[in-house]
Scaffold this motif. Structure first.
Motif, PDB file in Angstrom:
ATOM      1  N   GLY A   4     -11.353 -12.317  -6.169  1.00  0.00           N
ATOM      2  CA  GLY A   4     -11.884 -11.993  -4.851  1.00  0.00           C
ATOM      3  C   GLY A   4     -10.870 -11.183  -4.071  1.00  0.00           C
ATOM      4  N   ARG A   5     -10.485 -11.684  -2.902  1.00  0.00           N
ATOM      5  CA  ARG A   5      -9.507 -10.969  -2.067  1.00  0.00           C
ATOM      6  C   ARG A   5      -8.066 -11.330  -2.430  1.00  0.00           C
ATOM      7  NH1 ARG A   5     -11.838  -8.001   1.714  1.00  0.00           N
ATOM      8  NH2 ARG A   5     -13.871  -8.574   2.546  1.00  0.00           N
ATOM      9  N   ALA A  37      -2.708  -4.438  -0.280  1.00  0.00           N
ATOM     10  CA  ALA A  37      -2.615  -5.091   1.030  1.00  0.00           C
ATOM     11  C   ALA A  37      -2.007  -6.487   0.934  1.00  0.00           C
ATOM     12  CB  ALA A  37      -3.995  -5.159   1.679  1.00  0.00           C
ATOM     13  N   VAL A  38      -2.246  -7.189  -0.166  1.00  0.00           N
ATOM     14  CA  VAL A  38      -1.712  -8.550  -0.311  1.00  0.00           C
ATOM     15  C   VAL A  38      -0.460  -8.598  -1.183  1.00  0.00           C
ATOM     16  CG1 VAL A  38      -3.902  -9.704   0.149  1.00  0.00           C
ATOM     17  CG2 VAL A  38      -3.304  -9.107  -2.205  1.00  0.00           C
ATOM     18  N   ASN A  39       0.044  -7.415  -1.588  1.00  0.00           N
ATOM     19  CA  ASN A  39       1.222  -7.367  -2.460  1.00  0.00           C
ATOM     20  C   ASN A  39       2.278  -6.383  -1.987  1.00  0.00           C
ATOM     21  OD1 ASN A  39       0.817  -9.155  -4.932  1.00  0.00           O
ATOM     22  ND2 ASN A  39      -1.146  -8.116  -4.784  1.00  0.00           N
ATOM     23  N   GLY A  40       2.468  -6.275  -0.708  1.00  0.00           N
ATOM     24  CA  GLY A  40       3.558  -5.460  -0.187  1.00  0.00           C
ATOM     25  C   GLY A  40       3.268  -3.979  -0.069  1.00  0.00           C
ATOM     26  N   GLY A  41       1.998  -3.610  -0.015  1.00  0.00           N
ATOM     27  CA  GLY A  41       1.639  -2.209   0.164  1.00  0.00           C
ATOM     28  C   GLY A  41       1.786  -1.380  -1.095  1.00  0.00           C
ATOM     29  N   LEU A  42       1.638  -0.092  -0.912  1.00  0.00           N
ATOM     30  CA  LEU A  42       1.675   0.867  -2.011  1.00  0.00           C
ATOM     31  C   LEU A  42       2.957   0.751  -2.829  1.00  0.00           C
ATOM     32  CD1 LEU A  42      -0.455   3.106  -2.604  1.00  0.00           C
ATOM     33  CD2 LEU A  42       1.112   4.699  -1.544  1.00  0.00           C
ATOM     34  N   GLU A  43       4.090   0.691  -2.161  1.00  0.00           N
ATOM     35  CA  GLU A  43       5.379   0.620  -2.855  1.00  0.00           C
ATOM     36  C   GLU A  43       5.524  -0.664  -3.663  1.00  0.00           C
ATOM     37  OE1 GLU A  43       7.606   3.119  -3.105  1.00  0.00           O
ATOM     38  OE2 GLU A  43       6.192   4.316  -1.945  1.00  0.00           O
TER      39      GLU A  43
END
Length: 113
Positions: free
Chosen positions: A97-98, A48-54
């Motif tokens: 953490g997040r 979620a914080v790194n550009g999604g699955l791809e």
């Protein structure tokens, strides 16, 4: 700080990440992705914080077969296949953490201190 480093013992960037935190006296937990992978929840929060699955996939990885499989598999099966083949992930994955980073990113980690 609650630092987790997911990586490989053979990966130079993983070793550099461990050295970065050791030199600053920051305790961390190291998880070898060959022995234990991220849970689905952990993976989703990092993605979620790194550009999604791809964004999590290393397009330059050596395992071309696993990379091709994950690239062309049905979207609903992709997460499970990625978790079964952690060698295709960008590493190290460093969590606080997040917050999370992919690869060696000391400039970002310094802001966590």
């Amino acid at each position: 700080m609650n630092i987790q480093i997911f990586g490989s013992k053979k990966d130079n960037d993983t070793k550099k990440a461990q050295r970065f935190f050791k030199e600053r006296g920051i305790r961390f937990q190291y998880i070898d992705l060959r022995e234990k992978t991220l849970s689905k929840g952990e993976f989703r929060s990092v993605a979620a914080v790194n550009g999604g699955l791809e964004g999590m996939i290393n397009k330059e990885c050596n395992d071309r077969d696993a990379l091709a499989l994950v690239t062309y598999i049905a979207e609903e099966d992709k997460l499970d296949k990625i978790l079964e083949n952690p060698q295709i992930l960008k590493i190290p994955i460093v969590r606080n953490g997040r917050q999370a980073t992919l690869g060696y990113q000391p400039d970002v980690w310094k802001t966590w201190e």
